[in-house]
Design a protein around this motif. Structure first.
Motif, PDB file in Angstrom:
ATOM      1  N   LEU A   1       8.354 -17.407  25.427  1.00 53.56           N
ATOM      2  CA  LEU A   1       6.923 -17.208  25.645  1.00 53.56           C
ATOM      3  C   LEU A   1       6.482 -17.847  26.957  1.00 53.56           C
ATOM      4  O   LEU A   1       5.372 -17.603  27.427  1.00 53.56           O
ATOM      5  CB  LEU A   1       6.139 -17.794  24.464  1.00 53.56           C
ATOM      6  CG  LEU A   1       6.539 -17.214  23.097  1.00 53.56           C
ATOM      7  CD1 LEU A   1       5.844 -17.970  21.979  1.00 53.56           C
ATOM      8  CD2 LEU A   1       6.214 -15.734  23.027  1.00 53.56           C
ATOM      9  N   SER A   2       7.341 -18.670  27.516  1.00 55.85           N
ATOM     10  CA  SER A   2       7.182 -19.210  28.864  1.00 55.85           C
ATOM     11  C   SER A   2       8.582 -19.606  29.316  1.00 55.85           C
ATOM     12  O   SER A   2       9.552 -19.396  28.582  1.00 55.85           O
ATOM     13  CB  SER A   2       6.237 -20.417  28.889  1.00 55.85           C
ATOM     14  OG  SER A   2       6.855 -21.553  28.313  1.00 55.85           O
TER      15      SER A   2
ATOM     16  N   LEU B   1       1.990 -10.612  20.460  1.00 55.58           N
ATOM     17  CA  LEU B   1       2.734 -11.700  21.080  1.00 55.58           C
ATOM     18  C   LEU B   1       3.298 -11.184  22.396  1.00 55.58           C
ATOM     19  O   LEU B   1       3.891 -10.106  22.448  1.00 55.58           O
ATOM     20  CB  LEU B   1       3.871 -12.116  20.144  1.00 55.58           C
ATOM     21  CG  LEU B   1       4.508 -13.490  20.329  1.00 55.58           C
ATOM     22  CD1 LEU B   1       3.477 -14.602  20.127  1.00 55.58           C
ATOM     23  CD2 LEU B   1       5.651 -13.653  19.351  1.00 55.58           C
ATOM     24  N   ILE B   2       3.094 -11.942  23.470  1.00 57.21           N
ATOM     25  CA  ILE B   2       3.502 -11.481  24.797  1.00 57.21           C
ATOM     26  C   ILE B   2       4.709 -12.280  25.269  1.00 57.21           C
ATOM     27  O   ILE B   2       4.613 -13.482  25.539  1.00 57.21           O
ATOM     28  CB  ILE B   2       2.349 -11.636  25.813  1.00 57.21           C
ATOM     29  CG1 ILE B   2       1.129 -10.845  25.317  1.00 57.21           C
ATOM     30  CG2 ILE B   2       2.779 -11.151  27.198  1.00 57.21           C
ATOM     31  CD1 ILE B   2      -0.098 -11.009  26.182  1.00 57.21           C
ATOM     32  N   PRO B   3       5.866 -11.628  25.357  1.00 59.95           N
ATOM     33  CA  PRO B   3       7.076 -12.347  25.802  1.00 59.95           C
ATOM     34  C   PRO B   3       7.022 -12.683  27.275  1.00 59.95           C
ATOM     35  O   PRO B   3       6.408 -11.968  28.078  1.00 59.95           O
ATOM     36  CB  PRO B   3       8.196 -11.343  25.501  1.00 59.95           C
ATOM     37  CG  PRO B   3       7.537  -9.998  25.548  1.00 59.95           C
ATOM     38  CD  PRO B   3       6.136 -10.210  25.051  1.00 59.95           C
TER      39      PRO B   3
ATOM     40  N   ARG C   1      -2.629 -21.294  19.058  1.00 59.68           N
ATOM     41  CA  ARG C   1      -2.658 -21.231  20.530  1.00 59.68           C
ATOM     42  C   ARG C   1      -2.489 -22.621  21.164  1.00 59.68           C
ATOM     43  O   ARG C   1      -2.025 -22.721  22.304  1.00 59.68           O
ATOM     44  CB  ARG C   1      -3.971 -20.607  20.991  1.00 59.68           C
ATOM     45  CG  ARG C   1      -3.956 -19.077  20.932  1.00 59.68           C
ATOM     46  CD  ARG C   1      -5.209 -18.494  21.506  1.00 59.68           C
ATOM     47  NE  ARG C   1      -5.101 -17.053  21.641  1.00 59.68           N
ATOM     48  CZ  ARG C   1      -6.068 -16.196  21.355  1.00 59.68           C
ATOM     49  NH1 ARG C   1      -7.239 -16.649  20.920  1.00 59.68           N
ATOM     50  NH2 ARG C   1      -5.893 -14.900  21.508  1.00 59.68           N
ATOM     51  N   LYS C   2      -2.843 -23.664  20.445  1.00 59.74           N
ATOM     52  CA  LYS C   2      -2.688 -25.013  20.969  1.00 59.74           C
ATOM     53  C   LYS C   2      -1.217 -25.411  21.061  1.00 59.74           C
ATOM     54  O   LYS C   2      -0.859 -26.348  21.768  1.00 59.74           O
ATOM     55  CB  LYS C   2      -3.447 -26.009  20.089  1.00 59.74           C
ATOM     56  CG  LYS C   2      -4.953 -25.780  20.068  1.00 59.74           C
ATOM     57  CD  LYS C   2      -5.646 -26.727  19.107  1.00 59.74           C
ATOM     58  CE  LYS C   2      -7.149 -26.462  19.070  1.00 59.74           C
ATOM     59  NZ  LYS C   2      -7.856 -27.336  18.096  1.00 59.74           N
ATOM     60  N   LYS C   3      -0.371 -24.659  20.335  1.00 61.62           N
ATOM     61  CA  LYS C   3       1.057 -24.972  20.324  1.00 61.62           C
ATOM     62  C   LYS C   3       1.865 -23.998  21.189  1.00 61.62           C
ATOM     63  O   LYS C   3       3.075 -24.197  21.370  1.00 61.62           O
ATOM     64  CB  LYS C   3       1.588 -24.923  18.885  1.00 61.62           C
ATOM     65  CG  LYS C   3       0.830 -25.827  17.919  1.00 61.62           C
ATOM     66  CD  LYS C   3       1.305 -25.642  16.483  1.00 61.62           C
ATOM     67  CE  LYS C   3       0.471 -26.481  15.516  1.00 61.62           C
ATOM     68  NZ  LYS C   3       0.907 -26.313  14.112  1.00 61.62           N
ATOM     69  N   LEU C   4       1.189 -22.950  21.675  1.00 61.61           N
ATOM     70  CA  LEU C   4       1.873 -21.915  22.447  1.00 61.61           C
ATOM     71  C   LEU C   4       1.439 -21.943  23.900  1.00 61.61           C
ATOM     72  O   LEU C   4       0.375 -22.475  24.227  1.00 61.61           O
ATOM     73  CB  LEU C   4       1.556 -20.532  21.856  1.00 61.61           C
ATOM     74  CG  LEU C   4       2.030 -20.249  20.435  1.00 61.61           C
ATOM     75  CD1 LEU C   4       1.516 -18.891  19.970  1.00 61.61           C
ATOM     76  CD2 LEU C   4       3.552 -20.295  20.347  1.00 61.61           C
TER      77      LEU C   4
ATOM     78  N   SER D   1      15.539 -20.390  13.143  1.00 63.41           N
ATOM     79  CA  SER D   1      14.992 -21.624  12.563  1.00 63.41           C
ATOM     80  C   SER D   1      13.503 -21.525  12.278  1.00 63.41           C
ATOM     81  O   SER D   1      12.901 -22.451  11.744  1.00 63.41           O
ATOM     82  CB  SER D   1      15.249 -22.804  13.503  1.00 63.41           C
ATOM     83  OG  SER D   1      14.632 -22.583  14.765  1.00 63.41           O
ATOM     84  N   LYS D   2      12.888 -20.368  12.663  1.00 64.42           N
ATOM     85  CA  LYS D   2      11.453 -20.148  12.463  1.00 64.42           C
ATOM     86  C   LYS D   2      10.653 -21.327  13.028  1.00 64.42           C
ATOM     87  O   LYS D   2       9.844 -21.955  12.342  1.00 64.42           O
ATOM     88  CB  LYS D   2      11.137 -19.938  10.986  1.00 64.42           C
ATOM     89  CG  LYS D   2      11.765 -18.675  10.403  1.00 64.42           C
ATOM     90  CD  LYS D   2      11.423 -18.517   8.940  1.00 64.42           C
ATOM     91  CE  LYS D   2      11.910 -17.186   8.396  1.00 64.42           C
ATOM     92  NZ  LYS D   2      13.342 -16.956   8.542  1.00 64.42           N
ATOM     93  N   SER D   3      10.898 -21.595  14.310  1.00 64.07           N
ATOM     94  CA  SER D   3      10.248 -22.742  14.946  1.00 64.07           C
ATOM     95  C   SER D   3       9.909 -22.429  16.398  1.00 64.07           C
ATOM     96  O   SER D   3      10.489 -21.536  17.016  1.00 64.07           O
ATOM     97  CB  SER D   3      11.172 -23.968  14.894  1.00 64.07           C
ATOM     98  OG  SER D   3      12.363 -23.710  15.630  1.00 64.07           O
ATOM     99  N   ILE D   4       8.954 -23.185  16.930  1.00 60.50           N
ATOM    100  CA  ILE D   4       8.629 -23.138  18.350  1.00 60.50           C
ATOM    101  C   ILE D   4       9.425 -24.236  19.027  1.00 60.50           C
ATOM    102  O   ILE D   4       9.394 -25.400  18.594  1.00 60.50           O
ATOM    103  CB  ILE D   4       7.122 -23.331  18.594  1.00 60.50           C
ATOM    104  CG1 ILE D   4       6.334 -22.195  17.940  1.00 60.50           C
ATOM    105  CG2 ILE D   4       6.821 -23.377  20.089  1.00 60.50           C
ATOM    106  CD1 ILE D   4       4.825 -22.419  17.977  1.00 60.50           C
ATOM    107  N   ASN D   5      10.157 -23.867  20.068  1.00 60.09           N
ATOM    108  CA  ASN D   5      11.010 -24.827  20.753  1.00 60.09           C
ATOM    109  C   ASN D   5      10.505 -25.057  22.171  1.00 60.09           C
ATOM    110  O   ASN D   5      10.301 -24.111  22.925  1.00 60.09           O
ATOM    111  CB  ASN D   5      12.454 -24.321  20.778  1.00 60.09           C
ATOM    112  CG  ASN D   5      13.418 -25.340  21.325  1.00 60.09           C
ATOM    113  OD1 ASN D   5      13.541 -25.496  22.528  1.00 60.09           O
ATOM    114  ND2 ASN D   5      14.113 -26.028  20.430  1.00 60.09           N
TER     115      ASN D   5
END
Length: 247
Positions: free
Chosen positions: A153-154, A241-243, A223-226, A163-167
């Motif tokens: 995402l960035s 969702l924008i890759p 959005r605070k986490k992305l 893992s269904k997680s934001i890394n």
């Protein structure tokens, strides 16, 4: 004559849902299906079939590869079953069994998008031929579609599907159950707009309740986490969702 070994080469890892209210036909056909498909679930009416369809997705996070259904069934007929399945998954491969007096129904099914019809009494060679055609298309699609286990995402933030997680730079960011469900749904096809109705329906299928106002609250917190601009809202329609694309 169809070669069972050739058909099985394409169908042996696939799943099929079979809806037919005639007991003997359902049992006999199911026995044939079990020789070529990995997973076979048989139901005696459309209502039961739709319940199986939704539960299968909830359990496996994917849909049946093929649905085989009769038209005239109690509780919910094949037309209503097809309508409900296409609402859930417009890309579903469906084969319809039709008796000679079902011609009035065929146009409705064609207009819904069904392309494969098998006349009763079933010509099993014809049915096997349909399975071969559909399974080849499914095989080609799966082979040519890369499995994106990580969606960037960035440059340094990604959503990891395994893992269904934001890394973020190798460190996981905590996300809630609802955020996971939301991201899993949108990440099925990053860049596609998913409507509020589709999102609500997906949560319902996961036995969770959410409405439009709560979706907005969920998005606001997420959005605070992305990364900025990675989760876009389309006013009055839904979200996508924008890759990240490296320049």
């Amino acid at each position: 004559m169809q070669n069972p070994n050739e058909i099985k080469e394409y169908t042996k890892t696939l799943s099929i849902l079979f809806a037919e209210d005639h007991t003997d036909l359902r049992i006999n056909t199911s026995q044939i299906l079990k020789t070529i498909f990995e997973t076979v679930d048989a139901c005696n009416d459309g209502e039961e079939a739709l319940d199986h369809y939704l539960k299968y997705y909830k359990k496996n996070n994917l849909y049946y590869d093929i649905v085989l259904t009769d038209i005239q069934m109690p509780k919910m007929d094949g037309i209503e079953l097809t309508k409900n399945i296409y609402k859930e998954n417009p890309q579903q491969s469906i084969i319809v069994l039709s008796a000679h007096d079902d011609t009035d129904y065929l146009l409705k099914l064609i207009n819904l998008g069904v392309e494969q019809f098998i006349k009763k009494p079933i010509d099993y060679q014809e049915l096997l031929g349909s399975f071969l055609d559909i399974s080849k298309k499914i095989h080609t699609k799966k082979t040519n579609t890369p499995v994106n286990k990580k969606i960037f995402l960035s440059q340094n933030i990604s959503y990891v599907k395994d893992s269904k997680s934001i890394n973020h730079n190798g460190k996981n960011i905590y996300i809630t159950k609802f955020e996971i469900i939301f991201l899993e749904f949108l990440s099925q096809e990053a860049g596609k707009i998913y409507s509020n109705t589709e999102i609500v329906s997906h949560f319902n299928n996961m036995n969770e309740t959410i409405d439009s106002s709560n979706i907005r609250k969920l998005v606001s917190k997420l959005r605070k986490k992305l990364p900025k601009n990675s989760l876009e809202s389309i006013y009055g329609i839904g979200y996508k969702l924008i890759p990240y694309i490296a320049e």
